[in-house]
Write an enzyme that holds these catalytic residues in place. Structure first.
Site, mmCIF file in Angstrom:
data_model
loop_
_atom_site.group_PDB
_atom_site.id
_atom_site.type_symbol
_atom_site.label_atom_id
_atom_site.label_comp_id
_atom_site.label_asym_id
_atom_site.label_seq_id
_atom_site.Cartn_x
_atom_site.Cartn_y
_atom_site.Cartn_z
ATOM 1 N N ASP A 15 0.814 -1.208 0.000
ATOM 2 C CA ASP A 15 0.000 0.000 0.000
ATOM 3 C C ASP A 15 0.857 1.270 0.000
ATOM 4 O O ASP A 15 1.827 1.380 0.760
ATOM 5 C CB ASP A 15 -0.897 -0.007 1.248
ATOM 6 C CG ASP A 15 -1.780 1.211 1.343
ATOM 7 O OD1 ASP A 15 -2.614 1.398 0.447
ATOM 8 O OD2 ASP A 15 -1.620 1.994 2.305
ATOM 9 N N GLU A 71 1.726 -0.053 -4.765
ATOM 10 C CA GLU A 71 0.802 1.030 -5.106
ATOM 11 C C GLU A 71 1.575 2.327 -4.914
ATOM 12 O O GLU A 71 2.151 2.560 -3.854
ATOM 13 C CB GLU A 71 -0.422 1.043 -4.191
ATOM 14 C CG GLU A 71 -1.387 2.162 -4.584
ATOM 15 C CD GLU A 71 -2.249 2.676 -3.435
ATOM 16 O OE1 GLU A 71 -3.251 3.341 -3.737
ATOM 17 O OE2 GLU A 71 -1.925 2.447 -2.269
#
Length: 613
Positions: free
Chosen positions: A263, A300
């Site tokens: 993330d 990401e």
């Protein structure tokens, strides 16, 4: 690459449990065994502030806490299971006592991934790992080859997206804990489905975050949206890095996870000699050699920076792939007309062509939204290094009312967009329910117990939407109703039109898997042509015969197009999204076409041709 130090509670059947915790500032540390074992055992201090002790009587199921300086009692920062939530005792688990049946499973390469992102709590009515297993035949039937599970690290309460985790090593108790997750992964592998797990190494959630009581896990060197940054490069950062490196390896090794989705890596601040992400990639490669399995690291990032993907010898970190938002934004702005907030940098038709040919739209260009120059050139990075979607948890859930694309565009446009994702050269990802046009929203939800925190979250959500002119009331994130509204209905079983959309997705996925031209999609063996005035896109894949010619009409009016002379003289019709079999109005497209021949494209449609060999 440094040698890693084991942390947490490690059980061995013949010996008992070794407890290890990093607490460099503590004068003394004890482990308190709860229940029938009820006793306190002093830990011995070792180098760098690690404390350790063996408790022969501590077995799987034993609850325990650490006591710092005979005063502060806390759960284990590296707890494998928090059966009663974030504020209560940790539980010893036997990481190796599971009857795995996936010995012959070795994982799938990136180019074979067709990813399905899901949230465990809303994917089924029961909202557990084991309940998700019952839906695997449905995903297998659709053609999915990988599921991507939103974060499952223990968070406060029972409802959360997962990005508020505070025990990175503990699988969420309300989902079914470690045992439930292992059952789900094992079942996925039995269905030839890879498992991607979303992990958060850029921040921890607010409630139950006790890491600071143990040591300098955070640094004031950097500001983040969540407060102090995790300490990857300040004093004593080696041991914070150890904590997260051990975490990543645990998911891959002990849970047989195939890939980690990392993330928001742009919020992992590390100016040290070797970036944390590079060190992570090196440890994962070492694990691959030990286990004879392959693992993937998918980042990401909103930085449009190929440094994440490039090999170390080219100055990169050596990750396998990254999420690619530019393609989503280029599509979304063209089909919805939305150009507010972070969409203000998009909305020009030529950006769609650029995203297909060169990947990053912002590849060293000035961004009005960010008011700075953004990005690097990814033209020659292989297409399989980028994961694309038309919907995901962020793009849906960070809308005020959580509307999915089915609420924003026509049914016919949904099919055209499916083609843009599944027939692109990139790794496609669907968001749960997308394949049949789920009508329930996906909203933001939490279940904190701290009233002040709940109020802060409510206020924060309202602030977030100021850049958009969305109307209506922000749904209360704390309300159980908000969570229930976000559960999938799977209404396609009763709804003929939704079922036809699902069948269309199924046909495209089958084509993605079987068409030689899509076996290894290659940006360099692809012809892209855009009629910007009429929003007609020509996309020809010519890496292998028969070539595939994808014609998209992204306007709401019928458009005339002329078949490009490139790569093929004669074409035959494979499918058209406007066909009645897919719930469309019908279309009169000739079964055979010649290069240079005009063709009439129905509004919001995909026409797919293949070359005559």
């Amino acid at each position: 690459m440094g040698i890693l130090r084991e942390i947490g509670a490690t059980y061995t059947p013949e010996k008992g449990t070794v407890f290890t915790v990093w607490a460099p500032q503590a004068e003394q540390v004890q482990v308190a065994l709860h229940g029938s074992a009820n006793q306190k055992i002093p830990l011995q201090r070792e180098a760098f502030g690690y404390w350790t002790a063996l408790a022969e009587e501590a077995k799987p199921g034993t609850r325990y806490t650490f006591i710092l300086n005979d005063d502060l009692e806390r759960p284990d920062p590296a707890s494998r299971f928090q059966p009663e939530g974030v504020h209560q005792a940790s539980e010893v688990t036997d990481q190796h006592n599971f009857n795995w049946t996936d010995r012959n499973w070795t994982g799938l390469p990136l180019e074979q991934l067709i990813i399905y992102e899901l949230h465990v709590g809303t994917f089924t009515e029961a909202g557990t790992f084991e309940a998700a297993i019952s839906q695997l035949p449905e995903l297998k039937d659709l053609g999915i080859t990988a599921i991507e599970i939103m974060p499952v690290a223990q968070f406060a309460g029972s409802r959360n997206w997962g990005y508020d985790g505070v025990y990175p090593f503990a699988a969420q108790n309300s989902y079914g804990g470690p045992e439930g997750l292992k059952k789900l992964v094992d079942a996925c592998h039995a269905h030839d489905i890879s498992v991607v797990l979303d992990v958060v190494y850029n921040h921890l959630g607010p409630e139950g975050n006790y890491l600071n009581d143990f040591g300098p896990y955070f640094t004031g060197k950097y500001n983040t949206p969540w407060g102090k940054a995790l300490n990857y490069d300040d004093a004593q950062s080696d041991h914070v890095r150890n904590y997260f490196l051990q975490n990543a390896l645990m998911w891959l090794r002990d849970y047989h996870i195939d890939a980690l989705r990392l993330d928001a890596v742009h919020a992992i601040y590390d100016t040290g000699a070797k970036h944390f992400l590079q060190e992570l990639a090196e440890h994962v490669q070492e694990l691959e050699q030990q286990t004879s399995r392959s693992y993937l690291l998918i980042a990401e990032s909103d930085m449009s920076d190929v440094r994440l993907l490039n090999p170390v010898e080219k100055g990169g970190y050596g990750l396998d792939a990254q999420w690619f938002d530019d393609y989503h934004h280029a599509i979304h702005t063209l089909i919805t007309g939305e150009k507010e907030g972070y969409y203000e940098d998009f909305g020009k038709p030529e950006q769609l062509q650029k995203a297909l040919e060169h990947t990053f739209v912002y590849n060293g260009l000035y961004s009005e939204h960010r008011q700075k120059t953004v990005g690097t050139d990814a033209t020659f990075n292989p297409a399989q290094q980028f994961v694309v979607c038309s919907q995901n948890h962020d793009q849906v859930g960070n809308r005020m009312l959580g509307e999915r694309l089915a609420q924003l565009v026509s049914f016919e446009m949904l099919k055209a967009v499916a083609g843009l994702i599944l027939l692109s050269p990139y790794v496609p990802m669907l968001f749960m329910g997308e394949e049949y046009g789920e009508e329930h929203p996906f909203l933001y939800f939490v279940s904190h117990t701290d009233k002040d925190l709940v109020e802060a979250v409510r206020k924060g959500r309202k602030e977030e939407f100021k850049a958009f002119s969305w109307e209506g009331e922000v749904p209360d994130p704390q309300s159980e109703e908000t969570f229930k509204k976000s559960k999938l209905q799977r209404s396609y079983r009763q709804n003929e039109q939704q079922n036809r959309l699902r069948e269309f997705y199924k046909a495209l996925i089958h084509l993605r898997k079987t068409a030689p031209a899509l076996a290894k999609p290659d940006k360099q063996k692809m012809h892209v042509q855009l009629d910007a005035d009429n929003l007609v896109l020509h996309l020809i894949h010519f890496s292998s015969k028969p070539y595939l010619y994808c014609l998209f009409n992204l306007s709401d009016a019928e458009q005339q197009a002329t078949l490009a002379p490139q790569e093929g003289k004669e074409w035959e019709l494979l499918l058209t999204s406007a066909d009645k079999v897919w719930g469309g109005p019908g279309a009169d497209i000739p079964a055979a076409l010649q290069a240079g021949q005009p063709i009439s494209l129905p509004p919001a449609s995909l026409v797919l041709l293949q070359s005559k060999v």
